[in-house]
Every structure is written in C-alpha cells, then in structure tokens.
Design an enzyme around this catalytic site. Sequence first.
Site, PDB file in Angstrom:
ATOM      1  N   ASN A  36       3.487  -4.318   3.848  1.00 58.20           N
ATOM      2  CA  ASN A  36       3.372  -2.866   3.713  1.00 58.20           C
ATOM      3  C   ASN A  36       3.336  -2.246   5.093  1.00 58.20           C
ATOM      4  OD1 ASN A  36       2.886  -0.330   2.381  1.00 58.20           O
ATOM      5  ND2 ASN A  36       0.734  -0.495   2.974  1.00 58.20           N
ATOM      6  N   HIS A  85       1.632   1.089   6.983  1.00 65.97           N
ATOM      7  CA  HIS A  85       0.626   2.132   6.777  1.00 65.97           C
ATOM      8  C   HIS A  85       0.620   3.046   8.001  1.00 65.97           C
ATOM      9  CE1 HIS A  85      -2.933   3.979   5.132  1.00 65.97           C
ATOM     10  NE2 HIS A  85      -3.483   3.915   6.326  1.00 65.97           N
ATOM     11  N   SER A 127       0.599   0.557  11.201  1.00 66.80           N
ATOM     12  CA  SER A 127       0.303  -0.871  11.059  1.00 66.80           C
ATOM     13  C   SER A 127       1.225  -1.468  10.008  1.00 66.80           C
ATOM     14  CB  SER A 127      -1.142  -1.087  10.574  1.00 66.80           C
ATOM     15  OG  SER A 127      -2.065  -0.361  11.352  1.00 66.80           O
ATOM     16  N   ASP A 156      -4.827  -1.469   1.693  1.00 63.11           N
ATOM     17  CA  ASP A 156      -4.620  -1.391   3.148  1.00 63.11           C
ATOM     18  C   ASP A 156      -5.593  -2.291   3.916  1.00 63.11           C
ATOM     19  OD1 ASP A 156      -2.635   0.549   2.640  1.00 63.11           O
ATOM     20  OD2 ASP A 156      -4.098   2.163   2.702  1.00 63.11           O
TER      21      ASP A 156
HETATM   22  C1  GRF Z   1       5.521   6.169   5.761  1.00 65.72           C
HETATM   23  O1  GRF Z   1       4.846   7.085   6.542  1.00 65.72           O
HETATM   24  C2  GRF Z   1       4.692   4.944   5.510  1.00 65.72           C
HETATM   25  O2  GRF Z   1       3.830   4.646   6.534  1.00 65.72           O
HETATM   26  C3  GRF Z   1       3.925   5.324   4.277  1.00 65.72           C
HETATM   27  O3  GRF Z   1       4.815   6.088   3.512  1.00 65.72           O
HETATM   28  C4  GRF Z   1       5.772   6.704   4.360  1.00 65.72           C
HETATM   29  C5  GRF Z   1       7.131   6.338   3.849  1.00 65.72           C
HETATM   30  O4  GRF Z   1       8.151   7.029   4.480  1.00 65.72           O
HETATM   31  N1  GRF Z   1       3.452   4.121   3.608  1.00 65.72           N
HETATM   32  P1  GRF Z   1       9.678   6.690   4.193  1.00 65.72           P
HETATM   33  O5  GRF Z   1       9.915   6.858   2.696  1.00 65.72           O
HETATM   34  O6  GRF Z   1       9.944   5.295   4.655  1.00 65.72           O
HETATM   35  O7  GRF Z   1      10.433   7.723   4.979  1.00 65.72           O
END
Ligand code: GRF
Length: 209
Positions: A116, A118, A145, A154
């Site tokens: 993932n 974050h 991260s 997370d």
């Molecule tokens: C990102 O900011 C990521 O960190 C979070 O969701 C957002 C996804 O953005 N988990 P995208 O769809 O990849 O533009």
Amino acid sequence: MVNSKSKKLRIGVLGSGSGSNMQAIIDAIEGGTLDVQIVCALSDQPGAGILQRAQRHNIPAHYLDAAPFKTKLEGSAEALYISKLKEYGAEVVVLAGFMRIVKEGLLRAFPDRVLNIHPALLPAFKGVNAWEQALEYGVKVAGCSVHFVDAGTDTGPIIIQRTVPVMDDDTSATLHARIQQEEHVAYPEALRLLAAGKLVLKGRRVVIE
Ligand code: GRF
C-alpha cells in the site's frame, strides 16, 4: 508454458480514484526502469480514473462491486477480488488509492505480497486524508510511505518513505500534490526492489539486501 514475459513479477492493482500512482508504475515499466507486469486493474468505483488509465495501456480493467460494505473488502466481495486477481495470475497486490480496508482473506491469499502507499510518514497520521491531518497538526516535514499490508490499518512493515517540506502557505491541495510527486517515485522504487528480490522482512523491519 513459461516464456520470458511470464517471468516478470505479475502485479494486480486495486484503486478507487484517479490512478496517478498506477500511472507512475506504468510509466516506469514503459520507460524501461521497472521490469514487472501489471496484469489487471480492479476498482470498486465504476467511473474511477484508474480503470480508464489501465484501458489506455491495454491492461485488463474491471469494476467489481464491493457492496454491501462501504469501507472494507470482506465476504463475497473479497472472494470476488481474490478470484479475479488469481484469474490473471497476480503474484503481488498493489493498493493504489483503494479506499477500503483489506481483510484477512486477501492477506492470506497473498502472504506478504500486498503493498500500500500512504500519504504520510507512518506511523503518524494513519487513516484518511493523512496530509490534512499533518497540515492541521503543524508538522514541518510530511511525506509518503510504501508498506506491506498487515491486519491493521496502515500498520504494516515500511518499505520506503520519502519526505517533503511543509510550506507556510500550504493548503491541503498543495501539500497533497507535493506528496503525490514523491509517491510517484516511491511506488516504482519499492516494486523495483521487490521484483529484484531485495526486500527481506525481519520481524517488522524491511531490510534492503
Ligand atoms: C494517494 O495519495 C495515496 O497515497 C492514497 O490515495 C491516493 C491515491 O491517488 N492511498 P491516485 O489514485 O494514485 O492518484
């Protein structure tokens, strides 16, 4: 039959939003700096940009209803996602803006193989709108991260973190945009290390060997 293509690490992407992180991974693959294959993109949102982006790059893209739950992937919906990922031969699951908590079933199907990203420097600011939490808290350094996913939210072992400064005149939007630029470097880099077999889990530490 195994050909040279099928030797690449096979990645299934799950996302709910615009898909800019998946796009960064695609760009790295197409630019020749990341040797993995995205085998499918799955979304719980029918109109998600991530599905359109996948289609533009000839990656199989599917909307999979995850009802009745709104914030988690469980039960028959979880089974549906797992079977689709397996159908495409995914070895690794990349959560790229997937706005649901994944549960034991998916983690058991892909042990230590769910990643993932974050938008905060974990363990600070878990959960939703993490960059907003950081801004409101008043931190001077923010970031992102990439981590392995475990049963918590997370909380999994951290693979890579990248930092950005927080400016005095930052808004939620400007800070998120700056963090996303780093996300787009971090995720391909984490996958590069994973594909090269360089990530070793030692307890909850990820060591790059
Ligand atoms: C990102 O900011 C990521 O960190 C979070 O969701 C957002 C996804 O953005 N988990 P995208 O769809 O990849 O533009």
